[in-house]
Design an enzyme around this catalytic site. Structure first.
Site, PDB file in Angstrom:
ATOM      1  N   ASP A 159      10.535   2.871   7.208  1.00  0.00           N
ATOM      2  CA  ASP A 159       9.866   1.289   7.293  1.00  0.00           C
ATOM      3  C   ASP A 159      10.728   0.711   8.396  1.00  0.00           C
ATOM      4  OD1 ASP A 159       8.073  -0.397   5.415  1.00  0.00           O
ATOM      5  OD2 ASP A 159       9.128  -1.408   6.716  1.00  0.00           O
ATOM      6  N   VAL A 211       0.661  -1.330  -0.030  1.00  0.00           N
ATOM      7  CA  VAL A 211       0.047   0.028  -0.007  1.00  0.00           C
ATOM      8  C   VAL A 211       0.916   1.332   0.169  1.00  0.00           C
ATOM      9  CG1 VAL A 211      -1.539   1.557   1.400  1.00  0.00           C
ATOM     10  CG2 VAL A 211      -2.103  -1.063   1.122  1.00  0.00           C
ATOM     11  N   VAL A 219      -8.995   0.169   9.811  1.00  0.00           N
ATOM     12  CA  VAL A 219      -8.736   1.499   9.719  1.00  0.00           C
ATOM     13  C   VAL A 219      -9.320   2.612  10.784  1.00  0.00           C
ATOM     14  CG1 VAL A 219     -10.243   2.316   7.655  1.00  0.00           C
ATOM     15  CG2 VAL A 219      -8.037   3.477   8.111  1.00  0.00           C
ATOM     16  N   ARG A 243     -15.110   1.993  -5.517  1.00  0.00           N
ATOM     17  CA  ARG A 243     -15.299   0.978  -6.001  1.00  0.00           C
ATOM     18  C   ARG A 243     -16.943   0.904  -6.418  1.00  0.00           C
ATOM     19  NH1 ARG A 243     -12.266  -2.717  -1.260  1.00  0.00           N
ATOM     20  NH2 ARG A 243     -10.486  -3.018  -2.414  1.00  0.00           N
ATOM     21  N   ARG A 280     -10.842  -7.762   8.515  1.00  0.00           N
ATOM     22  CA  ARG A 280     -10.046  -6.479   8.925  1.00  0.00           C
ATOM     23  C   ARG A 280     -10.104  -6.370  10.491  1.00  0.00           C
ATOM     24  NH1 ARG A 280     -13.198  -5.100   4.484  1.00  0.00           N
ATOM     25  NH2 ARG A 280     -12.047  -4.306   2.613  1.00  0.00           N
ATOM     26  N   ARG A 300     -18.628   3.644  -6.972  1.00  0.00           N
ATOM     27  CA  ARG A 300     -18.656   4.479  -8.372  1.00  0.00           C
ATOM     28  C   ARG A 300     -18.392   3.881  -9.574  1.00  0.00           C
ATOM     29  NH1 ARG A 300     -16.653  10.327  -6.305  1.00  0.00           N
ATOM     30  NH2 ARG A 300     -17.657  10.810  -8.360  1.00  0.00           N
ATOM     31  N   ASP A 312     -14.005   2.217  -0.864  1.00  0.00           N
ATOM     32  CA  ASP A 312     -15.540   1.477  -0.977  1.00  0.00           C
ATOM     33  C   ASP A 312     -16.096   2.308  -1.917  1.00  0.00           C
ATOM     34  OD1 ASP A 312     -15.075  -0.570   1.558  1.00  0.00           O
ATOM     35  OD2 ASP A 312     -14.321   1.476   1.902  1.00  0.00           O
ATOM     36  N   SER A 365       3.795   2.277  19.126  1.00  0.00           N
ATOM     37  CA  SER A 365       5.132   2.413  18.914  1.00  0.00           C
ATOM     38  C   SER A 365       5.291   3.745  17.825  1.00  0.00           C
ATOM     39  CB  SER A 365       6.083   1.752  18.955  1.00  0.00           C
ATOM     40  OG  SER A 365       6.517   1.359  17.649  1.00  0.00           O
ATOM     41  N   HIS A 376     -15.196   0.837   7.556  1.00  0.00           N
ATOM     42  CA  HIS A 376     -14.463   0.070   6.109  1.00  0.00           C
ATOM     43  C   HIS A 376     -14.199  -1.574   6.534  1.00  0.00           C
ATOM     44  CE1 HIS A 376     -11.627  -0.734   2.942  1.00  0.00           C
ATOM     45  NE2 HIS A 376     -10.584  -0.957   3.844  1.00  0.00           N
ATOM     46  N   HIS A 423     -22.632   9.918  -8.304  1.00  0.00           N
ATOM     47  CA  HIS A 423     -22.634  10.330  -7.130  1.00  0.00           C
ATOM     48  C   HIS A 423     -23.214   9.364  -6.135  1.00  0.00           C
ATOM     49  CE1 HIS A 423     -20.986  13.894  -8.985  1.00  0.00           C
ATOM     50  NE2 HIS A 423     -20.518  14.287  -7.828  1.00  0.00           N
TER      51      HIS A 423
HETATM   52  N1  LIG Z   1      -7.687   1.445   4.113  1.00  0.00           N
HETATM   53  C1  LIG Z   1      -8.042   0.603   3.031  1.00  0.00           C
HETATM   54  O1  LIG Z   1      -8.985   0.687   2.514  1.00  0.00           O
HETATM   55  C2  LIG Z   1      -6.959  -0.379   3.115  1.00  0.00           C
HETATM   56  C3  LIG Z   1      -6.588  -1.089   1.746  1.00  0.00           C
HETATM   57  C4  LIG Z   1      -5.817  -2.105   1.641  1.00  0.00           C
HETATM   58  C5  LIG Z   1      -4.775  -2.329   2.619  1.00  0.00           C
HETATM   59  N2  LIG Z   1      -4.846  -1.987   3.727  1.00  0.00           N
HETATM   60  C6  LIG Z   1      -4.203  -2.033   4.820  1.00  0.00           C
HETATM   61  O2  LIG Z   1      -3.106  -1.362   4.978  1.00  0.00           O
HETATM   62  C7  LIG Z   1      -1.893  -2.043   5.677  1.00  0.00           C
HETATM   63  C8  LIG Z   1      -0.797  -2.476   4.848  1.00  0.00           C
HETATM   64  O3  LIG Z   1      -0.910  -3.314   3.791  1.00  0.00           O
HETATM   65  P1  LIG Z   1       0.174  -3.928   2.732  1.00  0.00           P
HETATM   66  O4  LIG Z   1      -0.499  -4.767   1.819  1.00  0.00           O
HETATM   67  O5  LIG Z   1       0.889  -2.761   2.387  1.00  0.00           O
HETATM   68  O6  LIG Z   1       0.982  -4.560   3.847  1.00  0.00           O
HETATM   69  P2  LIG Z   1       2.689  -5.014   3.522  1.00  0.00           P
HETATM   70  O7  LIG Z   1       2.866  -6.156   4.588  1.00  0.00           O
HETATM   71  O8  LIG Z   1       3.133  -5.056   2.208  1.00  0.00           O
HETATM   72  O9  LIG Z   1       3.330  -3.744   4.206  1.00  0.00           O
HETATM   73  C9  LIG Z   1       3.537  -3.445   5.413  1.00  0.00           C
HETATM   74  C10 LIG Z   1       4.964  -2.633   5.835  1.00  0.00           C
HETATM   75  O10 LIG Z   1       4.817  -1.937   7.192  1.00  0.00           O
HETATM   76  C11 LIG Z   1       6.000  -2.319   7.693  1.00  0.00           C
HETATM   77  N3  LIG Z   1       6.125  -2.026   8.964  1.00  0.00           N
HETATM   78  C12 LIG Z   1       5.445  -3.296  10.018  1.00  0.00           C
HETATM   79  N4  LIG Z   1       5.747  -2.752  11.540  1.00  0.00           N
HETATM   80  C13 LIG Z   1       6.408  -1.487  11.411  1.00  0.00           C
HETATM   81  C14 LIG Z   1       6.634  -0.511  12.263  1.00  0.00           C
HETATM   82  N5  LIG Z   1       6.444  -0.671  13.504  1.00  0.00           N
HETATM   83  N6  LIG Z   1       7.263   0.611  11.902  1.00  0.00           N
HETATM   84  C15 LIG Z   1       7.241   0.823  10.504  1.00  0.00           C
HETATM   85  N7  LIG Z   1       7.151   0.121   9.612  1.00  0.00           N
HETATM   86  C16 LIG Z   1       6.582  -1.224   9.921  1.00  0.00           C
HETATM   87  C17 LIG Z   1       6.657  -3.712   7.022  1.00  0.00           C
HETATM   88  O11 LIG Z   1       8.049  -3.791   7.072  1.00  0.00           O
HETATM   89  C18 LIG Z   1       6.094  -3.519   5.747  1.00  0.00           C
HETATM   90  O12 LIG Z   1       6.840  -2.756   4.689  1.00  0.00           O
HETATM   91  C19 LIG Z   1      -2.805  -3.342   6.199  1.00  0.00           C
HETATM   92  O13 LIG Z   1      -3.238  -3.195   7.450  1.00  0.00           O
HETATM   93  C20 LIG Z   1      -3.885  -3.392   5.096  1.00  0.00           C
HETATM   94  O14 LIG Z   1      -4.820  -4.336   5.750  1.00  0.00           O
HETATM   95  C21 LIG Z   1      -5.846  -0.675   3.888  1.00  0.00           C
END
Ligand SMILES: NC(=O)c1ccc[n+]([C@@H]2O[C@H](COP(=O)([O-])OP(=O)(O)OC[C@H]3O[C@@H](n4cnc5c(N)ncnc54)[C@H](O)[C@@H]3O)[C@@H](O)[C@H]2O)c1
Length: 317
Positions: free
Chosen positions: A39, A18, A127, A156, A93, A158, A153, A106, A180, A173
């Protein structure tokens, strides 16, 4: 005397699928002037910064991009968090709560220790819960803590309605509000195609059927499960939605987007972050837009808010 910084800086924490896609979208759309990537996996952050810098010459403007650390958050206008665990096939989720709460405690304290005084944008799941946690952990005003909520959402929704009625998604709209997640709901009572209510489209044209609309919503709600089943994770759509929110903030747009916002009586809910339409500008959330829901929608929304509040109550803080 220190000079006032006059460039927009985004700090991204969590350069996974993401986060990296979000960084790519920011550069390609030239939304921020500076982007710092942080990261736990330093090699990943460093590799992403190198890779993105190699494409900079092809971008609309040269976003200064580097791999950094929490001290760089001090001068950030937006800190975007997409760090943490994601859903595995079959997981909801809400299954991610405890794992990601610990990570957020942290991360947010490290960001605040830097002297950060900007806006948080949270995308990590669940989220709505993690946005609430960020607000609590940071002590920032509620307006300056925003979750991506149901922006994806609604996107998606729309898109699928646009396909069904054969018009561009920008002319649809329609919003998805609530959690979520599994209890989200479509606001059919205010959904329009080029200003024509969808309920009227169904009455007027026999080729459109309400059963099809139900199926469209089911596909929206379950889209993440389908994508995760096929390729392990979802990231492009959410990344573009996050870039859209970032632009609305940094360009002081007063745009209305469905994000996770703190409710203090709006929609009959309080002390919860949940997906609702809200006006976004340089200050964060200017105000929540209260759409008048019909009875069924209000019941569904109440249920969604109750589910989230229950998770907050049961979580180990
Ligand atoms: N809000 C939305 O609509 C939506 C959509 C898709 C995914 N997500 C969420 O986004 C999040 C990330 O998903 P992703 O597929 O990118 O996961 P991913 O595993 O590819 O990436 C997560 C990253 O977080 C890093 N990380 C973990 N702990 C950490 C810390 N303490 N400090 C700094 N970095 C840290 C990891 O090293 C990794 O690079 C998930 O919770 C996923 O469910 C949200």
């Amino acid at each position: 005397m220190t000079m006032k910084k006059n460039v927009n800086r985004v700090a991204l924490i969590g350069a996974g699928s993401v986060g990296s896609s979000y960084a790519f979208a920011l550069l390609n759309q030239a939304i921020a002037e500076e982007l710092v990537i942080i990261d736990l996996n330093e090699d990943k952050a460093m590799g992403d910064a190198m890779d993105l810098n190699h494409g900079k010459v092809f971008a609309p403007s040269p976003t200064k991009t580097w791999y950094g650390n929490y001290e760089d958050c001090k001068d950030a206008d937006i800190v975007c968090i997409s760090a943490g665990a994601n859903q595995k096939p079959g997981e909801t989720r809400l299954d991610l709560v405890q794992k990601n709460l610990a990570i957020f405690e942290s991360i947010v304290s490290s960001v605040m220790e830097s002297g950060f005084n900007g806006i948080f944008l949270v995308a990590t799941n669940p989220v709505d819960i993690l946005t609430y946690a960020t607000w609590k952990f940071s002590g920032l005003p509620k307006e300056r803590v925003i979750g991506s909520g149901t922006i994806l959402d609604s996107g998606r929704f729309r898109f699928l309605l646009g396909e069904y009625f054969d018009v561009a998604p920008g002319n649809v709209h329609a919003n998805i509000i609530g959690e979520h997640g599994d209890t989200e709901l479509p606001v059919w009572s205010h959904a329009t195609i080029g200003g024509v209510p969808i309920s009227e489209m169904i009455e007027r044209y026999p080729e459109y059927k309400s059963e099809d609309l139900d199926e469209i919503f089911t596909n929206v709600r379950d889209a993440a499960y389908q994508i995760i089943e096929k390729k392990g994770a979802t990231y492009y759509g959410i990344a573009m939605g996050m870039a859209r929110i970032t632009r609305a903030i940094l360009y002081n747009e007063n745009s209305i987007l469905t994000v996770s916002a703190y409710l203090d009586g709006e929609y009959g809910a309080d002390d919860v972050y949940i997906g609702v339409p809200a006006v976004l500008n340089r200050e964060g959330i200017r105000n929540v837009v209260e759409v008048s829901l019909n009875e069924k929608e209000q019941e569904q929304f109440d249920h969604s808010a109750r589910v989230l509040k229950d998770v907050l109550k049961k979580a180990e803080w």
